[in-house]
Design a protein around this motif. Structure first.
Motif: not given
Length: 197
Positions: A105-113, A127-130, A165-174
């Protein structure tokens, strides 16, 4: 509309039966491409609002090439909302597999978790999560459910920031989300997944 989620469980070894995998090693890009088709088909059968818990065997190892063609590809598609209101929970990943997944995930600089989970209830975000989103995810785990106004009050945030914040976590399916209709419109409540048995 409020309902409890359903966690559908699937052993990876039985899902991939007939493709020539060993019990513990999931390697190569070609094998990953074959596994992806089965995984995608299985996830599409999960009803909206529910999760597929993918159970991995003890002492398994997945290389970066296999991960790139399977989990990472599914993660990218989930982030593009190709699996609406569904998620994938990963149970039983070894430390080596988690290192490989993070590295890919880091190598491809993806924003998934992903949520890497254990049957007793422990979990970690892979994965990548701020940091602010990781903190919100941990708070939601502690609280079980949150609305944007509740998060705003707990963390002293502007309501728009809490909602974002909540919407972004939801959009990532977390996390998952339900809603109720009121005279003020839709009221969203966000929930941490509950897979422990």
């Amino acid at each position: 509309m409020t309902k409890s989620e359903i966690i559908e469980r699937q052993d990876i070894t039985s899902l991939l039966t007939g493709l020539g995998f060993s019990d513990h090693f999931f390697l190569t890009r070609l094998k990953g491409e074959q596994a992806y088709e089965r995984l995608k088909s299985r996830l599409q059968k999960v009803a909206e609002g529910n999760a597929l818990l993918l159970n991995f065997p003890l002492e398994q190892l997945m290389d970066v090439s296999f991960l790139d063609e399977t989990l990472i590809r599914i993660g990218e598609e989930m982030a593009k909302n190709q699996f609406p209101q569904r998620t994938l929970l990963l149970q039983g990943l070894t430390p080596d597999t988690i290192v490989n997944l993070n590295a890919a995930i880091e190598f491809r600089n993806l924003k998934i978790a992903f949520l890497a989970v254990e049957s007793e209830g422990q979990w970690q975000c892979v994965g990548k999560l701020e940091l602010s989103l990781r903190e919100t995810l941990e708070l939601l785990w502690e609280q079980s459910s949150l609305t944007a106004p509740e998060l705003s009050k707990l963390k002293q945030l502007a309501i728009n920031s809490a909602n974002n914040r909540l919407k972004r976590l939801h959009d990532l399916h977390l996390i998952r989300r339900d809603y109720q209709v009121s005279n003020k419109g839709l009221k969203y409540t966000y929930y941490f997944w509950n897979w422990a048995v």
